[in-house]
Design an enzyme around this catalytic site. Structure first.
Site, PDB file in Angstrom:
ATOM      1  CG  HIS A   1      -0.732   0.853   7.430  1.00 15.98           C
ATOM      2  ND1 HIS A   1       0.245   0.407   8.305  1.00 15.98           N
ATOM      3  CD2 HIS A   1      -0.091   1.706   6.578  1.00 15.98           C
ATOM      4  CE1 HIS A   1       1.399   0.983   7.991  1.00 15.98           C
ATOM      5  NE2 HIS A   1       1.232   1.768   6.943  1.00 15.98           N
ATOM      6  CD  GLU A   2      -1.438   2.183   2.854  1.00 16.76           C
ATOM      7  OE1 GLU A   2      -0.998   3.338   2.889  1.00 16.76           O
ATOM      8  OE2 GLU A   2      -0.718   1.186   3.014  1.00 16.76           O
TER       9      GLU A   2
ATOM     10  N   GLY B   1       0.844  -1.197   0.000  1.00 16.26           N
ATOM     11  CA  GLY B   1       0.000   0.000   0.000  1.00 16.26           C
ATOM     12  C   GLY B   1       0.871   1.236   0.000  1.00 16.26           C
TER      13      GLY B   1
ATOM     14  CG  LEU C   1       6.570   1.176   1.858  1.00 18.73           C
ATOM     15  CD1 LEU C   1       5.954   1.509   0.511  1.00 18.73           C
ATOM     16  CD2 LEU C   1       7.735   0.200   1.690  1.00 18.73           C
TER      17      LEU C   1
HETATM   18  O1  GNR Z   1       4.075  -2.600   2.574  1.00 18.93           O
HETATM   19  C1  GNR Z   1       3.403  -2.519   3.609  1.00 18.93           C
HETATM   20  N1  GNR Z   1       3.116  -3.639   4.306  1.00 18.93           N
HETATM   21  C2  GNR Z   1       2.212  -3.694   5.352  1.00 18.93           C
HETATM   22  C3  GNR Z   1       2.193  -4.816   6.158  1.00 18.93           C
HETATM   23  C4  GNR Z   1       1.297  -4.926   7.196  1.00 18.93           C
HETATM   24  C5  GNR Z   1       0.422  -3.899   7.440  1.00 18.93           C
HETATM   25  C6  GNR Z   1       0.429  -2.766   6.661  1.00 18.93           C
HETATM   26  C7  GNR Z   1       1.317  -2.656   5.617  1.00 18.93           C
HETATM   27  S1  GNR Z   1       1.300  -1.237   4.624  1.00 18.93           S
HETATM   28  C8  GNR Z   1       2.968  -1.193   4.100  1.00 18.93           C
HETATM   29  C9  GNR Z   1       3.203  -0.091   3.079  1.00 18.93           C
HETATM   30  C10 GNR Z   1       2.921   1.240   3.717  1.00 18.93           C
HETATM   31  O2  GNR Z   1       3.673   1.782   4.486  1.00 18.93           O
HETATM   32  N2  GNR Z   1       1.790   1.816   3.430  1.00 18.93           N
HETATM   33  O3  GNR Z   1       1.456   2.984   3.998  1.00 18.93           O
HETATM   34 NI    NI Z   2       2.509   3.062   5.883  1.00 14.96          NI
END
Ligand code: GNR
Ligand code: NI
Length: 176
Positions: free
Chosen positions: A135-136, A46, A94
């Site tokens: 999360h996003e 994401g 990230l």
């Molecule tokens: O790549 C991502 N992996 C992930 C793993 C578990 C829960 C959420 C994520 S999102 C993350 C990429 C990211 O930072 N998106 O904002």
């Molecule tokens: Ni993130």
């Protein structure tokens, strides 16, 4: 096509709440394509617009681990329902490289959103999609997964990230 630089915590832009997008912003399709490219390159499942310094209510995700890609774009996402049942997932971000911690969130969520053509959808997500979408969505409200941890743990991670950024900056100066 080029990829965006990803902002690393701490950064004031990662703490801001984005405003509702009332009409497609200029260059939206290109921004979306570049966000996907940045996300796949990282690689991540994401990517929210504020993570690349674009302060818009928009994120992309693709939580398929194998098989065909399943790119999803969400503009103005809203959680309209969340299950009482919770799920614990070891999350990463990230914008906080190298840190993985368990976060508890509703296991199933229904989300109302606009796709890249501003067409409205209301879809139920579970599993990794539900975790990732939440999360996003948090990123669009200036929230990071470390905000769910204890203040002490969060402080330690922030310190570590500051050091990581200093070292990266030092490396970059040496290159030029
Ligand atoms: O790549 C991502 N992996 C992930 C793993 C578990 C829960 C959420 C994520 S999102 C993350 C990429 C990211 O930072 N998106 O904002
Ligand atoms: Ni993130």
């Amino acid at each position: 096509m080029s990829i965006f630089d990803i902002l690393i915590h701490p950064d004031p832009r990662l703490k801001k709440t984005t405003a509702h997008m009332s009409a497609p912003i200029e260059g939206l399709q290109k921004i979306i394509d570049q966000m996907f490219e940045t996300m796949y390159d990282a690689p991540g499942i994401g990517l929210a617009a504020p993570q690349v310094g674009i302060m818009e209510r928009l994120f992309v995700m693709d939580a398929v681990r194998e098989g065909n890609p399943d790119p999803i774009v969400m503009i103005n996402p809203e959680i309209t329902w969340g299950s009482d049942a919770k799920n614990v997932y070891e999350e990463g971000c990230l914008s906080i490289p190298g840190i993985y911690e368990e976060v508890e969130r509703p296991e199933i969520v229904r989300i109302k959103y606009l796709d890249r053509d501003f067409k409205e959808h209301e879809t139920e997500f579970d599993g990794l999609y539900a975790t990732c979408a939440q999360h996003e969505l948090d990123h669009l409200d200036g929230k990071l997964f470390i905000d769910y941890l204890s203040p002490l743990k969060r402080q330690m991670i922030t310190k570590k990230m500051k050091k990581f950024k200093r070292e990266e900056a030092a490396l970059k100066t040496r290159e030029t």
